[in-house]
Design an enzyme around this catalytic site. Structure first.
Site, mmCIF file in Angstrom:
data_model
loop_
_atom_site.group_PDB
_atom_site.id
_atom_site.type_symbol
_atom_site.label_atom_id
_atom_site.label_comp_id
_atom_site.label_asym_id
_atom_site.label_seq_id
_atom_site.Cartn_x
_atom_site.Cartn_y
_atom_site.Cartn_z
ATOM 1 N N GLU A 74 0.788 -1.235 0.000
ATOM 2 C CA GLU A 74 0.000 0.000 0.000
ATOM 3 C C GLU A 74 0.823 1.290 0.000
ATOM 4 O O GLU A 74 0.770 2.078 0.953
ATOM 5 C CB GLU A 74 -0.930 0.030 1.217
ATOM 6 C CG GLU A 74 -1.885 -1.130 1.273
ATOM 7 C CD GLU A 74 -2.894 -0.997 2.407
ATOM 8 O OE1 GLU A 74 -2.778 -0.061 3.220
ATOM 9 O OE2 GLU A 74 -3.812 -1.817 2.464
ATOM 10 N N GLU B 176 -5.553 -8.461 1.295
ATOM 11 C CA GLU B 176 -6.103 -8.066 2.599
ATOM 12 C C GLU B 176 -7.576 -7.762 2.441
ATOM 13 O O GLU B 176 -7.968 -7.054 1.500
ATOM 14 C CB GLU B 176 -5.457 -6.774 3.140
ATOM 15 C CG GLU B 176 -4.137 -6.948 3.810
ATOM 16 C CD GLU B 176 -3.624 -5.644 4.423
ATOM 17 O OE1 GLU B 176 -4.441 -4.812 4.875
ATOM 18 O OE2 GLU B 176 -2.398 -5.473 4.440
HETATM 19 C C1 BGC Z 1 -2.838 -2.211 6.152
HETATM 20 C C2 BGC Z 1 -2.811 -2.982 7.444
HETATM 21 C C3 BGC Z 1 -3.877 -2.453 8.381
HETATM 22 C C4 BGC Z 1 -5.230 -2.647 7.721
HETATM 23 C C5 BGC Z 1 -6.416 -2.190 8.549
HETATM 24 C C6 BGC Z 1 -4.209 -1.889 5.652
HETATM 25 O O1 BGC Z 1 -4.213 -0.571 5.227
HETATM 26 O O2 BGC Z 1 -2.050 -2.846 5.183
HETATM 27 O O3 BGC Z 1 -1.541 -2.879 7.999
HETATM 28 O O4 BGC Z 1 -3.843 -3.042 9.626
HETATM 29 O O5 BGC Z 1 -5.266 -1.922 6.515
HETATM 30 O O6 BGC Z 1 -6.384 -0.833 8.768
#
Ligand code: BGC
Length: 438
Positions: free
Chosen positions: A162, A339
């Site tokens: 990101e 994610e």
């Molecule tokens: C990030 C994580 C973070 C998650 C939730 C993403 O932007 O890669 O490190 O914990 O979002 O906020």
């Protein structure tokens, strides 16, 4: 990356779970310093101990085995491998990741290794960090060490997690490390991160391991109708600036004008660009408001929409749409969701996370819908295996499938853990993939 089968995984990152910040010669990072600033992080929290994954990793691999995941995406702490960012490698730090990688492979879990999840060595920040053009070379040297030591066992590499978040929040908004608020610094950081990807790509690809780019992809919406322009600006800077430059070698058309003289001739080209996969991190739509000074800031979602504990809108169709958008923008590049998950305020000891179970069910349904529409999404990594250090929110917001007790760090699977295990056992996501009882 395995054949044509769908890959199920979980994701974490070094600073958020490892703890042991002074162990075995690890160097300081910008997050070690930033968390010391009064008011920077909720409740004055930091990642000094986090989940103590540095010592408890065997237990965490046991949890992954119980889930039945085929892959684990984690990040390397640059400062464990090179405490000063450049120069002498730290064998004890390298040995930690050797143990972890071997432990994963023994269980049949593919190591997906991200080289950078926001924890820059402080020694490099002291020389300007991502604003200093030399960092592309420092990063390529770090990538060469990673390639030499782990290239024989990694199943996938990602150069950055990101970039849109850590460049905008760290150098523009100042709400993440290193806490700088300067739009020129932000533009330079964006550009140097893109240059670093170009510099490291051949080094990593020489190992034969696929190399991807991981972006945060949030649909941008104006808070009010006249915020539409601001939302478009954020869409360009946050969602597309770095991924476009990394994958294609060119920024979105109007951006170079705004970046001014940070771009030098021949910095980026289509020949040196590329990605073998795109990692999509997706959580929610983002609402943007234009402030009195004409700048963009975070706005609020409409009053009547369902929200997570982070105040983020729960909107599964927006996930389907974003998967389609990314697929259209980078045709022919396979996609992995690297994610997705939900942050909640969970009372201590309550493992009955029905909201997360519902979120997972609905977002996997949205993923299935994208696949039905022809989007080439080959895997899904839930964020996150463990409750962990959530950056500026500290330990207050929890994203884990597994509860980590703040007192003694005991791990206890939540209901969502069992639901995700059942979804994995059921196979490729379809809109009828069972995901537990609500
Ligand atoms: C990030 C994580 C973070 C998650 C939730 C993403 O932007 O890669 O490190 O914990 O979002 O906020």
């Amino acid at each position: 990356m395995r054949g044509s089968g769908f890959l199920w995984g979980v994701s974490t990152s070094a600073y958020q779970i490892e703890g042991a910040v002074d162990a075995d010669g690890r160097g300081r990072t910008i997050w070690d310093e930033f968390t010391r600033n009064p008011g920077a992080v909720a409740n004055g929290d930091n990642g000094d101990i986090a989940c103590d994954h540095y010592h408890r990793w065997p237990e965490d691999i046991d949890l992954m085995t119980k889930l039945g995941v085929g892959a684990y995406r984690f990040s390397l702490a640059w400062a464990r491998l090179l405490p000063g960012g450049i120069g002498q490698p730290n064998e004890k730090g390298i040995a930690f990741y050797d143990r972890l990688i071997d432990g994963l492979l023994e269980r049949g879990i593919d190591p997906w290794i991200c080289l950078y999840h926001w924890d820059l060595p402080q020694a490099l920040q002291d020389r300007g960090g991502w604003v200093n053009r030399d960092i592309a070379g420092w990063y390529a040297d770090y990538a060469a060490l990673v390639a030499a030591r782990f290239g024989d066992r990694a199943r996938a590499f990602a150069t950055f997690n990101e970039p849109g978040v850590f460049t905008l929040s760290g150098y523009g908004g100042g709400i993440h490390a290193p806490g700088i608020k300067d739009s020129n610094a932000m533009m330079a950081a964006i550009h140097n991160v893109a240059r670093a990807h170009h510099a490291a790509l051949p080094v990593l690809r020489a190992t034969g391991v696929p190399v991807g780019v991981i972006g945060a992809f949030w649909p941008m919406r104006g808070e009010r109708p006249d915020d539409a322009g601001g939302a478009m600006m954020m869409d360009m800077l946050f969602n597309w600036a770095c991924p476009d430059a990394m994958v294609t070698g060119a920024y979105p058309p109007t951006l170079p004008m705004l970046m001014g003289d940070v771009i030098e001739e021949a910095d980026l080209s289509a020949e040196t660009a590329g990605a073998d996969f795109i990692g999509i991190n997706h959580y929610a739509p983002m609402y943007i408001r234009t402030n009195e000074a004409g700048g963009q800031e975070l706005g609020a979602p409409p009053a009547d929409v369902p929200l997570s504990g982070m105040g983020w809108q729960i909107d599964p169709p927006a996930f389907t749409a974003m998967l389609e958008t990314v697929a259209e923008r980078y045709p022919g590049v396979p996609l992995y969701v690297t994610e997705n998950g939900i942050g909640l305020d969970e009372p201590d000891g309550d493992l009955n996370d029905t909201t997360r179970v519902a979120y997972l069910r609905d977002y996997l349904g949205a993923l299935a819908e994208a696949r039905k529409r022809g989007v080439d999404v080959r895997g899904y990594f839930a964020w996150s295996l463990l409750d962990n250090f959530e950056w500026a929110e500290g330990h207050a917001k929890r994203f884990g499938l597994v509860r980590v007790s703040p007192d003694d760090l005991t791990r206890r699977p939540k209901q969502s853990f069992h639901a995700y295990r059942d979804a994995i056992a059921a196979g490729v996501p379809s809109r009828s993939t069972p995901i537990g009882e609500i």
